[in-house]
Design a protein around this motif. Structure first.
Motif, PDB file in Angstrom:
ATOM      1  N   ALA A  41       3.491   1.071  -6.991  1.00 62.02           N
ATOM      2  CA  ALA A  41       2.517   1.645  -6.047  1.00 62.02           C
ATOM      3  C   ALA A  41       2.229   3.115  -6.315  1.00 62.02           C
ATOM      4  CB  ALA A  41       2.998   1.434  -4.616  1.00 62.02           C
ATOM      5  N   VAL A 100      11.521   9.355   0.662  1.00 63.78           N
ATOM      6  CA  VAL A 100      11.628   8.371   1.744  1.00 63.78           C
ATOM      7  C   VAL A 100      12.749   7.370   1.466  1.00 63.78           C
ATOM      8  CG1 VAL A 100      10.412   6.481   2.910  1.00 63.78           C
ATOM      9  CG2 VAL A 100       9.271   8.674   2.553  1.00 63.78           C
ATOM     10  N   VAL A 101      12.876   6.916   0.232  1.00 62.68           N
ATOM     11  CA  VAL A 101      13.935   5.943  -0.060  1.00 62.68           C
ATOM     12  C   VAL A 101      15.330   6.567   0.118  1.00 62.68           C
ATOM     13  CG1 VAL A 101      14.956   4.491  -1.850  1.00 62.68           C
ATOM     14  CG2 VAL A 101      12.497   4.422  -1.440  1.00 62.68           C
ATOM     15  N   TYR A 125       9.229  -4.312   0.763  1.00 63.14           N
ATOM     16  CA  TYR A 125       9.520  -3.351  -0.310  1.00 63.14           C
ATOM     17  C   TYR A 125      11.035  -3.377  -0.615  1.00 63.14           C
ATOM     18  CZ  TYR A 125       9.738   1.362  -2.413  1.00 63.14           C
ATOM     19  OH  TYR A 125       9.960   2.434  -3.236  1.00 63.14           O
ATOM     20  N   CYS A 172       8.933  -1.471   8.315  1.00 65.80           N
ATOM     21  CA  CYS A 172       7.954  -0.962   7.354  1.00 65.80           C
ATOM     22  C   CYS A 172       6.598  -0.994   8.069  1.00 65.80           C
ATOM     23  CB  CYS A 172       7.943  -1.858   6.110  1.00 65.80           C
ATOM     24  SG  CYS A 172       7.110  -1.120   4.705  1.00 65.80           S
ATOM     25  N   ASN A 176       4.425  -3.117   3.646  1.00 65.76           N
ATOM     26  CA  ASN A 176       4.312  -3.431   2.218  1.00 65.76           C
ATOM     27  C   ASN A 176       5.281  -4.572   1.926  1.00 65.76           C
ATOM     28  OD1 ASN A 176       4.472  -3.415  -0.590  1.00 65.76           O
ATOM     29  ND2 ASN A 176       5.439  -1.407  -0.733  1.00 65.76           N
ATOM     30  N   ASP A 204       9.464   3.351   8.379  1.00 67.40           N
ATOM     31  CA  ASP A 204       8.931   3.933   7.147  1.00 67.40           C
ATOM     32  C   ASP A 204       7.404   3.851   7.216  1.00 67.40           C
ATOM     33  OD1 ASP A 204       7.833   4.204   4.596  1.00 67.40           O
ATOM     34  OD2 ASP A 204       9.480   3.175   3.588  1.00 67.40           O
ATOM     35  N   ILE A 206       5.117   5.546   5.219  1.00 67.81           N
ATOM     36  CA  ILE A 206       4.577   6.244   4.043  1.00 67.81           C
ATOM     37  C   ILE A 206       3.163   5.780   3.698  1.00 67.81           C
ATOM     38  CG2 ILE A 206       5.531   4.688   2.287  1.00 67.81           C
ATOM     39  CD1 ILE A 206       6.331   7.214   0.677  1.00 67.81           C
ATOM     40  N   HIS A 207       2.798   4.541   4.084  1.00 66.34           N
ATOM     41  CA  HIS A 207       1.454   4.034   3.771  1.00 66.34           C
ATOM     42  C   HIS A 207       0.464   4.229   4.927  1.00 66.34           C
ATOM     43  CE1 HIS A 207       2.389   1.932  -0.053  1.00 66.34           C
ATOM     44  NE2 HIS A 207       3.568   1.692   0.489  1.00 66.34           N
ATOM     45  N   LYS A 233       2.367   8.420  -1.199  1.00 66.30           N
ATOM     46  CA  LYS A 233       1.489   7.274  -1.443  1.00 66.30           C
ATOM     47  C   LYS A 233       0.039   7.640  -1.163  1.00 66.30           C
ATOM     48  CE  LYS A 233       4.675   5.253  -2.659  1.00 66.30           C
ATOM     49  NZ  LYS A 233       4.909   4.654  -3.949  1.00 66.30           N
TER      50      LYS A 233
END
Ligand SMILES: Cc1ncc(COP(=O)(O)O)c(C=O)c1O
Length: 385
Positions: A41, A100-101, A125, A172, A176, A204, A206-207, A233
């Motif tokens: 991604a 983030v991870v 993910y 998430c 994702n 999370d 992030i998207h 992202k």
């Protein structure tokens, strides 16, 4: 800005081979052959011009010591959340993370002990699952459920049982790879379920900026929760790392920040700080144009598949640039992987996203239209053999 500026032309093909790119340069090694990479991604687009300008300006100074401007970035992040998602957290709630991870991993250690159960909703993910297992915790799966059209929803029966056994849920939002932007009603129901059971939610997001629907930051609904995000992202800055946590509840925040410190992942590097500050300050117009391009690409995929590969199941995603394609009518996963390789197309195999991923592939369509068209033609070739 005008469309003539490089950063706003999402159909411009920018060769990325030879730039040390995971997506392009490491693809042959990963897939075992040269492929058109439509997997990991990141996007094949130039970042906003303002981000380049601010990075270049910083590069003019030849000393790259420890940065002391995290507060500036966190202020830009708070302003961005207010502007983009209509929620302004107190400035105390925000903190820097190295990514983030790493922060997902830290949350697992902060709020559970080895052997304890953590809820995850596959297909998802992959680091959501490895964060649990690598830290010696127990995966408690509440698999998402899809209807006939490929629209996914949460598995309420499984969640109601799971929250009684777990102190932590990794959400998430948006999700994702299945393409869902969770509605306010879904998040309310999930948050209430977790709050009643004393189960902490880590969200999370992030998207989230690339949502085509309204997105609700989880702590805006339930302050005793943890939001993780970055501009990685949504502004194509993934290679720089960094990000933010947002935790309105002071007690929960202390627990999380203590673990960030123990793991020494409580900082964002100089270039990520510069780029993210710039993206959040000046990226509104660029990102709106990007969402339009992505929405057009998502529709192009729908039209292509309807005409040429009608057996592929596809529900256009509600955010971003990840198409979750149900290709099970075309054979077993191993057979599909071989056919895709023969056709020269690099996609993420569905099974890598955990249970429920069998028979699927994930296609990253953050590409100029001409590249997407080439990718879809290769998909057709792969599935037609
Ligand atoms: C849901 C989700 N979270 C996190 C990440 C990566 O975050 P980071 O690069 O900040 O570790 C990705 C990348 O694809 C993602 O899809």
């Amino acid at each position: 800005m005008s469309a003539a500026q490089d950063g706003l032309d999402f159909d411009r093909v920018i060769p990325r081979r030879g730039t040390g790119s995971l997506k392009w340069d490491a693809a042959a090694e990963r897939f075992g052959a040269e492929v058109l990479p439509m997997w990991v991604a990141d996007m094949d687009f130039a970042v906003p011009d303002a981000v380049i300008a601010d990075l270049q300006e910083r590069l003019q100074h030849p000393v790259f010591g420890y940065p002391g401007n995290e507060g500036t970035m966190l202020q830009a992040a708070a302003d961005w959340l207010a502007k983009r998602h209509s929620w302004r957290p107190e400035s105390d709630a925000l903190a820097c993370i190295s990514g983030v991870v790493p922060a997902l991993y830290a949350a697992v250690r902060a709020f559970t002990r080895p052997g304890e159960a953590i809820i995850v909703m596959p297909p998802i993910y992959p680091p959501f699952m490895t964060a649990v297992e690598d830290n010696g915790r127990k995966l408690l799966l509440a698999p998402l459920i899809a209807d006939d059209t490929g629209h996914y929803r949460m598995n309420w029966d499984a969640l109601e049982t799971a929250v009684r056994q777990a102190k932590l849920l990794l959400l998430c939002s948006p999700h994702n790879p299945v393409g869902r932007v969770w509605t306010a009603e879904e998040l309310q129901r999930l948050g209430t379920l977790c709050a009643d059971a004393g189960c902490v939610v880590v969200s999370d997001e992030i998207h989230a900026d690339l949502s085509q629907h309204p997105h609700y930051p989880f702590p805006s609904l339930f302050p005793r929760s943890i939001l993780l995000s970055s501009a990685g992202k949504s502004f194509n800055l993934a290679g720089l790392g960094g990000g933010i946590s947002v935790i309105p509840d002071a007690q929960l925040r202390r627990g999380f920040l203590d673990e960030l410190r123990r793991s020494q992942i409580q900082h964002t590097n100089l270039f990520a700080l510069t780029a993210m500050t710039s993206a959040w300050r000046y990226g509104t117009e660029w990102q709106a144009a990007l969402r339009q391009h992505l929405s057009n690409n998502a529709r192009f995929i729908a039209d292509f598949l309807a005409e040429k590969l009608p057996e592929v199941g596809y529900h256009p995603p509600e955010f971003g640039y990840l198409a979750w394609l149900d290709v099970h009518p075309y054979g077993a996963d191993a057979v599909l992987a071989r056919r895709l390789l023969q056709a020269g197309l690099g996609l993420n195999p569905g099974p890598s996203f955990g249970p429920g991923g069998e028979g699927f592939v994930r296609l990253n369509f953050a590409a100029p239209r001409s590249v997407l068209e080439e990718g879809l033609n290769r998909l057709r070739q792969a599935l037609h053999r």
